[in-house]
Every structure is written in structure tokens, then in C-alpha cells.
Design an enzyme around this catalytic site. Structure first.
Site, PDB file in Angstrom:
ATOM      1  N   ASN A  13       1.181  -1.376  -0.354  1.00 42.41           N
ATOM      2  CA  ASN A  13      -0.411   0.157  -0.033  1.00 42.41           C
ATOM      3  C   ASN A  13       0.825   1.365   0.447  1.00 42.41           C
ATOM      4  O   ASN A  13       1.713   1.377   1.024  1.00 42.41           O
ATOM      5  CB  ASN A  13      -0.443  -0.397   1.059  1.00 42.41           C
ATOM      6  CG  ASN A  13      -1.912   1.535   1.385  1.00 42.41           C
ATOM      7  OD1 ASN A  13      -1.928   1.472   2.466  1.00 42.41           O
ATOM      8  ND2 ASN A  13      -2.333   1.889   0.181  1.00 42.41           N
ATOM      9  N   GLN A  46      -2.145   7.409  -1.517  1.00 43.23           N
ATOM     10  CA  GLN A  46      -2.461   7.792  -0.406  1.00 43.23           C
ATOM     11  C   GLN A  46      -1.231   8.713  -0.525  1.00 43.23           C
ATOM     12  O   GLN A  46      -0.278   8.619  -0.709  1.00 43.23           O
ATOM     13  CB  GLN A  46      -2.742   7.613   0.938  1.00 43.23           C
ATOM     14  CG  GLN A  46      -3.804   7.201   1.184  1.00 43.23           C
ATOM     15  CD  GLN A  46      -4.428   5.523   0.741  1.00 43.23           C
ATOM     16  OE1 GLN A  46      -3.344   5.064   0.785  1.00 43.23           O
ATOM     17  NE2 GLN A  46      -5.650   5.057   0.814  1.00 43.23           N
ATOM     18  N   CYS A  75      -5.248   5.875   8.046  1.00 46.32           N
ATOM     19  CA  CYS A  75      -4.669   4.697   7.365  1.00 46.32           C
ATOM     20  C   CYS A  75      -3.984   4.360   8.446  1.00 46.32           C
ATOM     21  O   CYS A  75      -2.480   5.319   8.643  1.00 46.32           O
ATOM     22  CB  CYS A  75      -4.061   5.694   6.122  1.00 46.32           C
ATOM     23  SG  CYS A  75      -2.548   4.783   5.193  1.00 46.32           S
ATOM     24  N   GLY A  76      -4.038   2.987   8.516  1.00 44.40           N
ATOM     25  CA  GLY A  76      -3.541   1.634   9.370  1.00 44.40           C
ATOM     26  C   GLY A  76      -1.875   1.871   8.607  1.00 44.40           C
ATOM     27  O   GLY A  76      -0.696   1.852   9.080  1.00 44.40           O
ATOM     28  N   ASN A  77      -2.124   1.610   7.275  1.00 47.49           N
ATOM     29  CA  ASN A  77      -0.043   1.152   6.810  1.00 47.49           C
ATOM     30  C   ASN A  77       0.312   2.898   6.560  1.00 47.49           C
ATOM     31  O   ASN A  77       1.687   2.836   6.444  1.00 47.49           O
ATOM     32  CB  ASN A  77      -0.737   0.987   5.522  1.00 47.49           C
ATOM     33  CG  ASN A  77      -0.917  -0.029   5.189  1.00 47.49           C
ATOM     34  OD1 ASN A  77      -0.513  -1.593   6.698  1.00 47.49           O
ATOM     35  ND2 ASN A  77      -2.237  -0.903   4.442  1.00 47.49           N
ATOM     36  N   ASN A 159     -12.159   5.349   9.797  1.00 44.80           N
ATOM     37  CA  ASN A 159     -12.841   5.894   8.472  1.00 44.80           C
ATOM     38  C   ASN A 159     -13.380   4.335   8.215  1.00 44.80           C
ATOM     39  O   ASN A 159     -13.870   3.051   8.962  1.00 44.80           O
ATOM     40  CB  ASN A 159     -11.824   5.617   7.581  1.00 44.80           C
ATOM     41  CG  ASN A 159     -10.219   4.063   7.674  1.00 44.80           C
ATOM     42  OD1 ASN A 159     -10.557   4.636   8.766  1.00 44.80           O
ATOM     43  ND2 ASN A 159      -9.913   4.415   6.910  1.00 44.80           N
ATOM     44  N   HIS A 161     -15.842   1.168   7.056  1.00 44.48           N
ATOM     45  CA  HIS A 161     -15.871   0.163   6.760  1.00 44.48           C
ATOM     46  C   HIS A 161     -17.053  -0.933   6.424  1.00 44.48           C
ATOM     47  O   HIS A 161     -17.431  -1.071   7.428  1.00 44.48           O
ATOM     48  CB  HIS A 161     -14.467  -0.564   7.397  1.00 44.48           C
ATOM     49  CG  HIS A 161     -12.927  -0.391   6.962  1.00 44.48           C
ATOM     50  ND1 HIS A 161     -12.100  -0.576   6.435  1.00 44.48           N
ATOM     51  CD2 HIS A 161     -12.708   0.601   8.304  1.00 44.48           C
ATOM     52  CE1 HIS A 161     -11.121  -0.048   6.523  1.00 44.48           C
ATOM     53  NE2 HIS A 161     -11.682   1.011   7.589  1.00 44.48           N
ATOM     54  N   ASN A 192     -14.776   1.757   3.042  1.00 43.22           N
ATOM     55  CA  ASN A 192     -14.055   0.921   2.334  1.00 43.22           C
ATOM     56  C   ASN A 192     -14.450  -0.496   2.487  1.00 43.22           C
ATOM     57  O   ASN A 192     -15.176  -0.665   3.329  1.00 43.22           O
ATOM     58  CB  ASN A 192     -12.382   0.612   2.905  1.00 43.22           C
ATOM     59  CG  ASN A 192     -11.993   2.310   3.517  1.00 43.22           C
ATOM     60  OD1 ASN A 192     -11.346   2.352   1.827  1.00 43.22           O
ATOM     61  ND2 ASN A 192     -11.992   2.927   4.627  1.00 43.22           N
ATOM     62  N   GLU A 210     -10.859   0.312  -1.444  1.00 43.03           N
ATOM     63  CA  GLU A 210     -10.580   1.210  -0.815  1.00 43.03           C
ATOM     64  C   GLU A 210     -11.496   2.341  -1.652  1.00 43.03           C
ATOM     65  O   GLU A 210     -10.780   2.180  -2.559  1.00 43.03           O
ATOM     66  CB  GLU A 210      -9.035   1.578  -0.329  1.00 43.03           C
ATOM     67  CG  GLU A 210      -8.372   0.670   0.154  1.00 43.03           C
ATOM     68  CD  GLU A 210      -6.833   1.342   0.922  1.00 43.03           C
ATOM     69  OE1 GLU A 210      -7.400   2.283   0.858  1.00 43.03           O
ATOM     70  OE2 GLU A 210      -5.454   0.853   1.643  1.00 43.03           O
ATOM     71  N   CYS A 219      -4.452  -3.545   3.423  1.00 43.07           N
ATOM     72  CA  CYS A 219      -4.681  -2.145   4.083  1.00 43.07           C
ATOM     73  C   CYS A 219      -5.222  -2.370   5.739  1.00 43.07           C
ATOM     74  O   CYS A 219      -6.068  -3.462   5.749  1.00 43.07           O
ATOM     75  CB  CYS A 219      -6.712  -1.508   3.457  1.00 43.07           C
ATOM     76  SG  CYS A 219      -7.589  -0.701   3.914  1.00 43.07           S
ATOM     77  N   GLY A 220      -4.838  -1.222   6.202  1.00 41.01           N
ATOM     78  CA  GLY A 220      -3.939  -1.076   7.872  1.00 41.01           C
ATOM     79  C   GLY A 220      -5.657  -0.901   8.816  1.00 41.01           C
ATOM     80  O   GLY A 220      -5.828  -2.192   9.338  1.00 41.01           O
ATOM     81  N   GLY A 222      -8.640  -1.806   7.062  1.00 35.65           N
ATOM     82  CA  GLY A 222      -9.304  -2.879   6.742  1.00 35.65           C
ATOM     83  C   GLY A 222      -9.294  -4.008   7.148  1.00 35.65           C
ATOM     84  O   GLY A 222      -9.976  -4.470   7.967  1.00 35.65           O
TER      85      GLY A 222
END
Ligand SMILES: N[C@@H](CCC[C@H](N)C(=O)O)C(=O)O
Length: 276
Positions: A13, A46, A75-77, A159, A161, A192, A210, A219-220, A222
């Protein structure tokens, strides 16, 4: 304006990361869309903008833009890459970093071997907070889409999901149901969409379509949302290894009201300069 940037990724990602602490930068949705183009720009899922904090108890503020130019909450990643970035650019020497996001905060712990552990905060399950249109909170909801009815869980990790359980992620209808559910009217701010295959109580396979970026290699948020959904459905234990197309994340969630923890790698690819 000549701007320094770093290209990074978390399990594929990928991100353009810009230091807006030591240089002046002006970002608009149009600029993000131009830069995200994989043929005519830098190319990324991103863009991450690292800014000074607005609160004294925070180390940084970080803003996240999807490839389509929309600004998002979490955003996790990206959080893991952000942690490595501030260390590598010597913006911080701390091993524990507190960061403000558009909808809350995250705490990052820098570990050896380019691994970063992130306290992602507690998931939000109330429909109005996700946001998801439903009369009351439920573990799964029936949603009419493309002429069929699908069962999904709705979870916010900051965010929105939607998470579906599928028999096999390889044959899951990610390309058709992904965009249709991303823009479904029951997700008023879009969402997402995760497709989760349960391997056993401690292991899942996951693909995520996403919002604002299409299917990504990982997707972190996610992965966190999928583990929360799987736990609520009684399918998973507290600690789960999540296999994504780009690699593995370790996710831990003790249960409702508790924070989700995510551990995984963050990788720097190259540094560059570009006229904006
Ligand atoms: N790739 C991210 C999530 C980025 C934001 C997402 N597309 C959204 O619109 O909410 C992750 O690793 O969590």
C-alpha cells in the site's frame, strides 16, 4: 515550489510522504490527483502530509489524501510509514509517537526491523457514527446491491468500512461488489469494502477495495475492521494474523470498547524532489 518527498509503502500500500514541518507545502485535491497518476505523476494510493501538531500533548499532525484527492480520517499502513518517516528524517528521536489525525489520534511504537506497532483506537460500531444507514446497531446488515442481497458488518476505525465474509478471497467479486458497495447510499460518506476469508480462529485472508483508491495490496484499517467484524461474529480469537495480497499484519482486539493494535512493517523506497 520545489518540494522534497519520500516514497514509502506498507505491504505494497504505497504512499508519497511530504514533510510539511520543515518545508512550506500547499496541497489541493487537484494536485493530489495529478501526483497520484502512475503514468504522469509519482503514483501512490495515498499522500501523507506530516505537519506540526495543533495540540501540545501531540508530537505531530498527519493528514491523509486518497489518490482521488479526497482527504480521509485514518490510514493504518500510512501510520506505520509515518512513524518510520519522522525517525528517518530526524523529525523525532522518540520510540513512542503521538499523532493527531483528522478524526482522533493514534500512538505509534517504533520496533526493531522496520516494524511499527500502532494503537489504532477503539472501533466505532454505532451506525450514525460510522456512518451507515440502519435503524439500530447489529452484527451484520443485509444490503441490496447489484440485484442481490449481501450480508456485511459495518465498522468505523476512524474511517468507514464494510466487511463481507467470503469462502475464497481469490474468487471473491472484489471488482464488481467493491465499487458498488463503496458508493452505496447506505454509506453516506462512502466506505472501504473488505472481503474476508476465515482460515481458522487465528488467521484470515483479506482483500480490500479502498474508498478513493480502488483495490490495494494491503489496508491497515481494513485489517483492523475485518478482525473486529470477525470477532463480533464469533469467528475469531483475540489475536489474528491477517494475510493480505502484499503481506501479513498482526492484529489484536480484546473486545468492545478496547483499542485495536496493529503490528507490521514500513518500507522506504526512494526520496525525490518535485515542482508543485
Ligand atoms: N490504506 C489505508 C486506508 C486509506 C484511507 C481509505 N482509503 C479511506 O478512504 O478511508 C490503510 O492502510 O488503512
Amino acid at each position: 515550489m520545489l518540494v522534497r518527498f519520500t516514497k514509502m509503502h506498507g505491504l505494497g500500500n504505497d504512499f508519497m510522504v511530504i514533510d510539511a514541518v520543515s518545508q512550506r507545502v500547499r496541497i489541493t485535491p487537484k494536485i493530489v490527483r495529478k501526483l497520484s497518476d502512475r503514468h504522469l505523476g509519482i503514483g501512490f494510493d495515498q499522500l501523507l502530509l506530516v505537519e506540526p501538531p495543533s495540540r501540545p500533548d501531540m508530537d505531530f499532525r498527519y493528514r491523509i489524501y486518497n489518490a482521488d484527492g479526497s482527504e480521509v480520517e485514518h490510514c493504518g499502513n500510512g501510520a506505520r510509514c509515518f512513524g518510520r518517516f519522522v525517525r528517518e528524517r530526524r523529525l523525532s528521536i522518540k520510540d513512542e509517537i503521538h499523532v493527531e489525525t483528522a478524526r482522533g489520534q493514534a500512538v505509534l511504537y517504533l520496533l526493531p526491523d522496520r516494524q511499527v506497532d500502532v494503537d489504532m483506537g477503539a472501533p466505532e460500531l454505532q451506525p450514525a457514527e460510522i456512518p451507515f444507514q440502519a435503524d439500530q446497531q447489529a452484527v451484520t446488515y443485509s444490503v441490496e446491491v447489484n440485484g442481490e442481497s449481501v450480508e456485511l458488518s459495518a465498522v468505523s476505525m476512524g474511517n468507514p468500512h464494510g466487511v463481507l465474509v467470503v469462502d475464497n478471497v481469490d474468487s471473491a467479486p472484489v471488482e464488481t461488489l467493491g465499487p458498488a458497495l463503496e458508493a452505496h447510499p447506505r454509506f453516506p460518506q462512502k466506505a472501504n469494502i473488505g472481503f474476508m476469508q476465515v482460515v481458522n480462529r487465528g488467521e484470515i485472508r483479506l482483500r480490500v477495495y479502498e474508498r478513493g483508491a480502488g483495490e490495494t495490496l494491503a489496508c491497515g484499517t481494513g485489517a483492523c475492521a475485518a478482525v473486529v467484524a470477525g470477532r463480533l461474529r464469533g469467528l475469531l480469537d483475540e489475536e489474528v494474523l491477517v494475510h493480505l495480497p502484499g503481506g501479513d499484519l498482526r492484529i489484536r482486539w480484546p473486545g468492545e470498547g478496547k483499542a485495536v493494535r496493529m503490528t507490521g512493517p514500513a518500507t522506504t523506497v526512494f526520496e525525490g524532489q518535485i515542482y508543485l
